[in-house]
Scaffold this motif. Structure first.
Motif, PDB file in Angstrom:
ATOM      1  N   PRO A  17       0.833  -1.210   0.000  1.00 59.07           N
ATOM      2  CA  PRO A  17       0.000   0.000   0.000  1.00 59.07           C
ATOM      3  C   PRO A  17       0.868   1.260   0.000  1.00 59.07           C
ATOM      4  O   PRO A  17       1.902   1.322   0.674  1.00 59.07           O
ATOM      5  N   TRP A  77      -1.105   4.313  -0.136  1.00 60.60           N
ATOM      6  CA  TRP A  77      -2.078   5.305   0.319  1.00 60.60           C
ATOM      7  C   TRP A  77      -3.226   4.597   1.022  1.00 60.60           C
ATOM      8  O   TRP A  77      -3.448   3.397   0.842  1.00 60.60           O
ATOM      9  N   ARG A  78      -3.904   5.356   1.853  1.00 57.51           N
ATOM     10  CA  ARG A  78      -5.056   4.854   2.594  1.00 57.51           C
ATOM     11  C   ARG A  78      -6.189   5.877   2.443  1.00 57.51           C
ATOM     12  O   ARG A  78      -5.946   7.079   2.427  1.00 57.51           O
ATOM     13  N   TRP A 127      -7.543   2.933  -0.345  1.00 63.06           N
ATOM     14  CA  TRP A 127      -6.346   2.097  -0.400  1.00 63.06           C
ATOM     15  C   TRP A 127      -5.817   2.062  -1.829  1.00 63.06           C
ATOM     16  O   TRP A 127      -6.555   1.794  -2.776  1.00 63.06           O
ATOM     17  N   VAL A 160      -2.163   0.715  -4.031  1.00 62.82           N
ATOM     18  CA  VAL A 160      -0.984  -0.142  -3.900  1.00 62.82           C
ATOM     19  C   VAL A 160      -0.072   0.023  -5.108  1.00 62.82           C
ATOM     20  O   VAL A 160      -0.469   0.581  -6.135  1.00 62.82           O
ATOM     21  N   TYR A 208      -0.650   2.515 -10.046  1.00 67.80           N
ATOM     22  CA  TYR A 208      -1.003   2.671  -8.630  1.00 67.80           C
ATOM     23  C   TYR A 208      -2.507   2.441  -8.482  1.00 67.80           C
ATOM     24  O   TYR A 208      -3.278   3.384  -8.286  1.00 67.80           O
ATOM     25  N   ARG A 256      -6.276   1.486  -7.224  1.00 67.04           N
ATOM     26  CA  ARG A 256      -7.090   1.476  -6.019  1.00 67.04           C
ATOM     27  C   ARG A 256      -7.659   0.072  -5.857  1.00 67.04           C
ATOM     28  O   ARG A 256      -8.288  -0.448  -6.776  1.00 67.04           O
ATOM     29  N   LEU A 265      -9.848  -2.896   0.472  1.00 67.57           N
ATOM     30  CA  LEU A 265      -9.119  -3.546   1.551  1.00 67.57           C
ATOM     31  C   LEU A 265      -9.446  -5.036   1.627  1.00 67.57           C
ATOM     32  O   LEU A 265      -8.554  -5.862   1.862  1.00 67.57           O
ATOM     33  N   LEU A 268      -7.316  -6.894  -0.752  1.00 67.42           N
ATOM     34  CA  LEU A 268      -5.920  -6.966  -0.310  1.00 67.42           C
ATOM     35  C   LEU A 268      -5.753  -8.056   0.742  1.00 67.42           C
ATOM     36  O   LEU A 268      -4.786  -8.824   0.713  1.00 67.42           O
ATOM     37  N   VAL A 271       2.780  -7.684   4.137  1.00 66.18           N
ATOM     38  CA  VAL A 271       2.248  -6.397   3.697  1.00 66.18           C
ATOM     39  C   VAL A 271       3.339  -5.366   3.966  1.00 66.18           C
ATOM     40  O   VAL A 271       3.746  -5.174   5.115  1.00 66.18           O
ATOM     41  N   LEU A 330       4.590  -1.696   4.299  1.00 65.14           N
ATOM     42  CA  LEU A 330       3.974  -0.411   4.610  1.00 65.14           C
ATOM     43  C   LEU A 330       5.057   0.669   4.732  1.00 65.14           C
ATOM     44  O   LEU A 330       5.717   0.791   5.763  1.00 65.14           O
ATOM     45  N   GLY A 365      -1.997   1.244  10.063  1.00 66.10           N
ATOM     46  CA  GLY A 365      -1.719   0.387   8.915  1.00 66.10           C
ATOM     47  C   GLY A 365      -1.783  -1.088   9.240  1.00 66.10           C
ATOM     48  O   GLY A 365      -2.631  -1.810   8.688  1.00 66.10           O
TER      49      GLY A 365
END
Length: 248
Positions: free
Chosen positions: A143, A145-146, A149, A151, A178, A180, A183, A186, A194, A196, A208
């Protein structure tokens, strides 16, 4: 004692934190302007010209630089076109892999007036060349960004960095660079880890990992994962250590 690094009479404005650090390390005094996000070196004393996506173009012009250095991903084409239209020389890099980073750094530094390839760049190349060929791959989602989300997807510098460390991220074949991704998807991908980073979104131990219960999470330095500059020399060791220190 004189500074052993090269000095330059060129006036340079950098619109990319990675390139700012590279020029500052190699050509002290060349930089006259940098973005608000250019945090390395910590003692950099230059005019700040705004963000990477929203630079103050009038402020850049007022600095009368000989060269503006930029990146096709981090900076917006309309801003770069406006600077060119105003008569400035703009060098735009493209960095999608570690070897490309080395080639582009050499090109930028030469354009800024460096008389030779700096020692730190040679050391960084040696550090990456010394890595063993990855054996079995660790699968990952990464990821960046949140809310929402997002990745790493296809064709990214950070993805190539991880691949050279034996980490294959599961969205490397996604049509977007990138994407979206919900979650729930994922989590269902069930990666070995994962990853982060602390930039562009600042993931922390409390922000996170809790979103991925039961999965191992590795908090890593965004500068070592996504920057292409002097940090490349220590990135293999720093990132490998962070990947080993995973948590559930």
């Amino acid at each position: 004692m004189s500074d052993p690094r090269a000095s330059s009479g060129a006036r340079v404005v950098s619109l990319v934190p990675s390139l700012t650090e590279a020029v500052a390390e190699t050509l002290p005094g060349a930089l006259v302007g940098a973005t608000d996000w250019c945090s390395h070196p910590a003692d950099l004393d230059v005019t700040r010209i705004g963000g990477t996506k929203n630079p103050d173009l009038e402020r850049v012009l007022a600095l009368a630089p000989d060269l503006v250095i930029a990146n096709e991903e981090e900076n917006r084409a309309p801003d770069l076109d406006a600077l060119r239209a105003a008569g400035l020389d703009v060098l735009v890099t493209e960095v999608r892999s570690v070897p490309q980073a080395f080639a582009e750094l050499a090109r930028v530094l030469a354009a800024c007036g460096a008389p030779a390839r700096p020692d730190w760049l040679a050391q960084a190349e040696a550090a990456w060349a010394a890595l063993p060929r990855p054996g079995s791959r660790t699968t990952a989602v990464v990821p960046v960004w949140r809310r929402p989300w997002m990745v790493l997807g296809r064709d990214t510098f950070a993805g190539d960095v991880l691949a050279r460390l034996g980490v294959g991220h599961l969205y490397a074949g996604h049509p977007e660079r990138y994407p979206r991704v919900p979650l729930e998807e994922l989590r269902a991908a069930a990666p070995d880890v994962v990853v982060l980073p602390d930039e562009p979104y600042r993931f922390t131990a409390d922000d996170g990992p809790e979103a991925f219960p039961g999965l191992r999470c590795a908090l890593v330095s965004g500068r070592h994962l996504t920057w292409y500059g002097p940090s490349l020399a220590e990135a293999p060791g720093v990132l490998s250590a962070a990947l080993r220190a995973t948590r559930r």
